[in-house]
Design a protein around this motif. Structure first.
Motif, PDB file in Angstrom:
ATOM      1  N   GLU A  45      36.586  44.059  42.423  1.00 23.25           N
ATOM      2  CA  GLU A  45      37.874  44.268  43.085  1.00 23.25           C
ATOM      3  C   GLU A  45      37.689  45.021  44.395  1.00 23.25           C
ATOM      4  O   GLU A  45      38.326  44.712  45.397  1.00 23.25           O
ATOM      5  CB  GLU A  45      38.825  45.043  42.171  1.00 23.25           C
ATOM      6  CG  GLU A  45      39.319  44.241  40.987  1.00 23.25           C
ATOM      7  CD  GLU A  45      40.234  43.103  41.396  1.00 23.25           C
ATOM      8  OE1 GLU A  45      41.033  43.280  42.341  1.00 23.25           O
ATOM      9  OE2 GLU A  45      40.139  42.041  40.777  1.00 23.25           O
ATOM     10  N   ALA A  46      36.818  46.031  44.393  1.00 24.22           N
ATOM     11  CA  ALA A  46      36.579  46.818  45.607  1.00 24.22           C
ATOM     12  C   ALA A  46      35.966  45.956  46.698  1.00 24.22           C
ATOM     13  O   ALA A  46      36.303  46.100  47.884  1.00 24.22           O
ATOM     14  CB  ALA A  46      35.662  47.997  45.288  1.00 24.22           C
ATOM     15  N   ARG A  47      35.101  45.036  46.326  1.00 27.56           N
ATOM     16  CA  ARG A  47      34.465  44.173  47.322  1.00 27.56           C
ATOM     17  C   ARG A  47      35.471  43.246  47.997  1.00 27.56           C
ATOM     18  O   ARG A  47      35.281  42.874  49.145  1.00 27.56           O
ATOM     19  CB  ARG A  47      33.357  43.337  46.668  1.00 27.56           C
ATOM     20  CG  ARG A  47      32.124  44.125  46.377  1.00 27.56           C
ATOM     21  CD  ARG A  47      31.029  43.239  45.864  1.00 27.56           C
ATOM     22  NE  ARG A  47      29.833  44.025  45.597  1.00 27.56           N
ATOM     23  CZ  ARG A  47      28.820  43.607  44.871  1.00 27.56           C
ATOM     24  NH1 ARG A  47      28.866  42.396  44.330  1.00 27.56           N
ATOM     25  NH2 ARG A  47      27.769  44.363  44.690  1.00 27.56           N
ATOM     26  N   LYS A  48      36.515  42.879  47.289  1.00 26.24           N
ATOM     27  CA  LYS A  48      37.536  42.012  47.879  1.00 26.24           C
ATOM     28  C   LYS A  48      38.239  42.698  49.051  1.00 26.24           C
ATOM     29  O   LYS A  48      38.611  42.049  50.024  1.00 26.24           O
ATOM     30  CB  LYS A  48      38.568  41.617  46.819  1.00 26.24           C
ATOM     31  CG  LYS A  48      38.080  40.614  45.823  1.00 26.24           C
ATOM     32  CD  LYS A  48      39.191  40.260  44.850  1.00 26.24           C
ATOM     33  CE  LYS A  48      38.686  39.322  43.760  1.00 26.24           C
ATOM     34  NZ  LYS A  48      39.741  39.032  42.770  1.00 26.24           N
ATOM     35  N   PHE A  49      38.419  44.010  48.929  1.00 27.45           N
ATOM     36  CA  PHE A  49      39.151  44.744  49.963  1.00 27.45           C
ATOM     37  C   PHE A  49      38.277  45.153  51.127  1.00 27.45           C
ATOM     38  O   PHE A  49      38.770  45.470  52.181  1.00 27.45           O
ATOM     39  CB  PHE A  49      39.819  45.987  49.338  1.00 27.45           C
ATOM     40  CG  PHE A  49      40.917  45.617  48.382  1.00 27.45           C
ATOM     41  CD1 PHE A  49      42.074  45.013  48.813  1.00 27.45           C
ATOM     42  CD2 PHE A  49      40.780  45.869  47.017  1.00 27.45           C
ATOM     43  CE1 PHE A  49      43.080  44.668  47.931  1.00 27.45           C
ATOM     44  CE2 PHE A  49      41.771  45.537  46.115  1.00 27.45           C
ATOM     45  CZ  PHE A  49      42.930  44.927  46.589  1.00 27.45           C
ATOM     46  N   ILE A  50      36.971  45.160  50.907  1.00 28.39           N
ATOM     47  CA  ILE A  50      36.059  45.610  51.978  1.00 28.39           C
ATOM     48  C   ILE A  50      35.639  44.444  52.831  1.00 28.39           C
ATOM     49  O   ILE A  50      35.520  43.343  52.421  1.00 28.39           O
ATOM     50  CB  ILE A  50      34.830  46.332  51.375  1.00 28.39           C
ATOM     51  CG1 ILE A  50      35.297  47.602  50.669  1.00 28.39           C
ATOM     52  CG2 ILE A  50      33.813  46.633  52.446  1.00 28.39           C
ATOM     53  CD1 ILE A  50      34.224  48.346  49.934  1.00 28.39           C
TER      54      ILE A  50
END
Length: 50
Positions: A45-50
């Motif tokens: 999920e964090a990678r989607k926002f970065i």
């Protein structure tokens, strides 16, 4: 004789997995796997926002 060796192996794997998960060690292993899975989901999920 076994007609389908692959099916026999698959069934044995399922039986052993059920027996293992019924033990305290199996329960601890399952909990660890659930935590690891949750951590991997958070990273994804964090990678989607970065």
């Amino acid at each position: 004789m076994a007609k389908n060796a692959a099916a026999t192996k698959r069934n044995n794997r399922k039986i052993h997995a059920r027996k293992f998960l019924a033990t305290p060690e199996g329960q601890a292993w399952l909990e660890r796997k659930k935590v690891e899975g949750a951590e991997l989901k958070m990273v994804a999920e964090a990678r989607k926002f970065i």
